[in-house]
Design an enzyme around this catalytic site. Structure first.
Site, mmCIF file in Angstrom:
data_model
loop_
_atom_site.group_PDB
_atom_site.id
_atom_site.type_symbol
_atom_site.label_atom_id
_atom_site.label_comp_id
_atom_site.label_asym_id
_atom_site.label_seq_id
_atom_site.Cartn_x
_atom_site.Cartn_y
_atom_site.Cartn_z
ATOM 1 N N CYS A 9 0.848 -1.190 0.000
ATOM 2 C CA CYS A 9 0.000 0.000 0.000
ATOM 3 C C CYS A 9 0.882 1.238 0.000
ATOM 4 C CB CYS A 9 -0.910 0.024 1.236
ATOM 5 S SG CYS A 9 -1.998 -1.398 1.371
ATOM 6 N N GLY A 35 -0.849 0.841 -5.112
ATOM 7 C CA GLY A 35 -2.177 0.332 -4.810
ATOM 8 C C GLY A 35 -3.236 0.955 -5.683
ATOM 9 N N ASN A 112 0.626 0.618 5.864
ATOM 10 C CA ASN A 112 1.330 -0.052 4.765
ATOM 11 C C ASN A 112 2.128 -1.199 5.363
ATOM 12 O OD1 ASN A 112 2.837 -0.811 2.517
ATOM 13 N ND2 ASN A 112 4.354 0.801 2.842
ATOM 14 N N GLY A 113 1.860 -2.432 4.921
ATOM 15 C CA GLY A 113 2.593 -3.578 5.434
ATOM 16 C C GLY A 113 1.662 -4.723 5.758
ATOM 17 N N CYS A 249 13.094 -4.416 2.932
ATOM 18 C CA CYS A 249 12.633 -5.286 1.845
ATOM 19 C C CYS A 249 13.303 -4.860 0.544
ATOM 20 C CB CYS A 249 11.115 -5.200 1.696
ATOM 21 S SG CYS A 249 10.476 -6.093 0.263
ATOM 22 N N TYR A 255 11.347 -3.952 -7.566
ATOM 23 C CA TYR A 255 10.083 -3.860 -8.302
ATOM 24 C C TYR A 255 9.139 -2.751 -7.850
ATOM 25 C CZ TYR A 255 5.349 -5.131 -9.821
ATOM 26 O OH TYR A 255 4.086 -5.098 -10.324
ATOM 27 N N SER A 296 9.120 -1.504 -14.766
ATOM 28 C CA SER A 296 10.103 -1.757 -13.720
ATOM 29 C C SER A 296 11.352 -2.466 -14.222
ATOM 30 C CB SER A 296 9.469 -2.545 -12.568
ATOM 31 O OG SER A 296 8.800 -3.695 -13.055
ATOM 32 N N ASP A 358 13.607 -8.524 -17.288
ATOM 33 C CA ASP A 358 12.448 -8.250 -16.439
ATOM 34 C C ASP A 358 12.907 -8.186 -14.998
ATOM 35 O OD1 ASP A 358 9.865 -7.728 -15.715
ATOM 36 O OD2 ASP A 358 9.036 -9.653 -16.330
ATOM 37 N N ASP A 359 12.084 -7.556 -14.131
ATOM 38 C CA ASP A 359 12.471 -7.397 -12.736
ATOM 39 C C ASP A 359 12.338 -8.694 -11.953
ATOM 40 O OD1 ASP A 359 9.637 -7.348 -11.260
ATOM 41 O OD2 ASP A 359 9.468 -6.178 -13.084
ATOM 42 N N CYS A 395 5.851 -14.460 1.059
ATOM 43 C CA CYS A 395 6.193 -13.310 1.902
ATOM 44 C C CYS A 395 5.078 -13.108 2.918
ATOM 45 C CB CYS A 395 6.354 -12.049 1.056
ATOM 46 S SG CYS A 395 6.639 -10.560 2.038
ATOM 47 N N CYS A 446 16.031 -7.699 3.843
ATOM 48 C CA CYS A 446 15.266 -8.942 3.885
ATOM 49 C C CYS A 446 15.220 -9.533 2.483
ATOM 50 C CB CYS A 446 13.845 -8.683 4.382
ATOM 51 S SG CYS A 446 12.796 -10.165 4.352
ATOM 52 N N CYS A 449 11.986 -14.023 0.435
ATOM 53 C CA CYS A 449 11.244 -14.637 -0.672
ATOM 54 C C CYS A 449 12.169 -15.394 -1.621
ATOM 55 C CB CYS A 449 10.428 -13.591 -1.426
ATOM 56 S SG CYS A 449 11.373 -12.185 -2.037
#
Length: 481
Positions: A9, A35, A112-113, A249, A255, A296, A358-359, A395, A446, A449
């Site tokens: 978000c 978002g 956000n999160g 992150c 991205y 991206s 690509d990302d 994630c 982090c 993923c």
């Protein structure tokens, strides 16, 4: 079913400016890439009355021209939110900011999160009779604020934040101030800006400041609460600084974030160009052109072309009238929508050996559709290059990836991925190579993923409840179609 990946978000807040609501609108517009499911703004008048307007859709759709919604909200302090449903289904009741009233008065919250312990906290509060109006993890924060034993603490907000586990950047609009908080690991970005007139604002990304001519001041530190009020900018910490190693992150850099943003102390565009250079070193190939998957992937493709000496060109043209993410009931419709979103420029790729940058690749079905489109346009060879490692793990900190079983790289080796995507070669960035492109030490990020090493421990019970609710929410979304 949901397309490839969802962002989390975006949040924005401003204090003191007579045009705070209008500038919050501009800030949210700049954060629209974070978002597109819902948007909302809450504002507070000088006499302490909070009012709020939220709706489903983009910022421009919710606050449509001619509706005078912004005029009715006009007040000297405001917070806003744009949302993707990383927790809680895509429904109007989950739109933010949330406004509640408790013994201390009104408060609006924007988040956000993702809170990994929200299901356990919610079950506990419901067992004692609390009533929830939404399915979002954010609502639990309001219940924590209102708990009588929390209100008596010297710093109620700081005490409440210590009950939360996971990723969160939060904005609280109280009748006399705005409070902005960031989790102790600093997983998501949050920064402070200042307008030429001297008014302070807070945003998920610094790109939001550009829209109103504000300057970037600094990041909100992990574990910090920043206060915007009549005294200007205040600060306090709810955890002792330096006791927690950050876990930014890095997928934000790869991205999510906009190229002109500065997050985690580094420009996004510059970081992605470094990724492209590193990718070219790790996975060189003889080819005629380098093309990106916009938007991206563009910066990384520029870096790859520069390092490799291969000509850069735009092989895809993107329609900006289609959002980054959409929901479709069938795979065939998803593939048709991808063709609508990205069209191949045949003259660029025909009879060429093409490097496609690509990302990231998540499920892989839409990527395969793009590669087929290149073949149909006459590409002689296709060499897929991905500027992050293979995504193999879910994630729990605010990125709504598919389940582990749906992740392309979780159940296929490189040869199988190459065959699935129908390309001549495939090359992913290494984890070390990606982290070395960042300005901060590798252990400050982090990468769960990719590695499966979660910096914030994910309790088995939390994991179970979160996945059950996630599956229920996906079912709700499909049913709504």
């Amino acid at each position: 079913m949901v397309f490839e990946k969802k962002e989390e978000c975006g949040i924005f807040g401003m204090y003191g400016d007579p045009e705070s609501v209008q500038k919050t609108y501009l800030g949210l517009y700049s954060l629209q890439h974070r978002g597109q499911e819902s948007a909302g703004i809450a504002s507070c008048s000088e006499d302490g009355n909070i009012q709020c307007y939220t709706g489903m859709g983009t910022v421009a759709r919710v606050f449509r021209r001619g509706s005078d919604i912004l005029g009715r909200l006009a007040n000297p302090m405001a917070i806003g939110h744009v949302r993707y449903s990383t927790s809680g289904s895509s429904k109007a009741m989950n739109s933010q900011p949330f406004v509640t009233e408790y013994s201390r008065g009104q408060v609006a919250v924007a988040h956000n999160g993702n809170l990994i312990n929200a299901p356990l906290l919610r079950d506990e509060y419901e067992a004692y009779g609390s009533i929830f109006k939404t399915t979002s993890d954010t609502e639990i924060i309001s219940h924590l604020l209102a708990k009588p034993s929390h209100i008596t603490k010297p710093d109620t907000l700081g005490h409440v934040l210590n009950h939360l586990q996971g990723a969160y950047c939060l904005l609280f609009l109280f009748p006399d101030r705005i409070e902005a908080a960031r989790d102790p690991y600093g997983i998501r970005p949050l920064c402070v800006g200042q307008t030429p007139e001297g008014y302070y604002c807070v945003a998920s990304e610094s790109c939001a400041f550009d829209a109103m001519g504000a300057k970037f001041v600094r990041e909100v530190e992990p574990g910090e609460i920043v206060t915007l009020d009549k005294n200007g900018l205040g600060s306090r910490f709810f955890v002792k600084p330096g006791t927690v190693t950050p876990a930014h992150c890095i997928f934000e850099h790869v991205y999510f974030s906009k190229q002109n943003s500065n997050i985690f102390g580094q420009n996004v565009h510059g970081f992605r160009k470094r990724l492209g250079r590193q990718l070219a070193k790790e996975h060189p190939v003889e080819a005629d052109i380098v093309i990106p998957i916009p938007d991206s992937g563009t910066s990384s493709a520029l870096g790859y072309a520069k390092q490799s000496g291969i000509h850069f060109d735009m092989g895809f043209v993107r329609s900006h009238y289609i959002g980054r993410t959409f929901i479709s009931p069938s795979q065939s419709m998803r593939e048709l929508q991808v063709n609508l979103k990205l069209a191949v420029i045949k003259e660029v790729v025909q009879d060429k050996r093409v490097v496609v940058v690509d990302d990231s690749i998540v499920r892989g079905t839409t990527t395969r559709g793009k590669m087929r489109a290149l073949r149909e346009a006459g590409a002689k060879e296709i060499h897929m290059r991905v500027s992050c490692p293979p995504i193999r793990y879910p994630c729990f900190y605010g990125v709504d990836f598919p389940t582990k079983e749906e992740l392309l790289a979780n159940n296929k080796d490189m040869a199988q991925i190459k065959n699935f995507l129908e390309v001549d070669s495939i090359g992913y960035m290494s984890i070390d190579g990606m982290l070395d492109c960042a300005d901060k030490p590798n252990d400050h990020y982090c990468a769960a993923c990719w590695s499966g090493k979660y910096r914030i421990p994910v309790d088995v019970r939390m994991n179970k409840f979160a996945m059950e609710r996630h599956q229920m929410n996906l079912f709700d979304e499909v049913e709504e179609l």
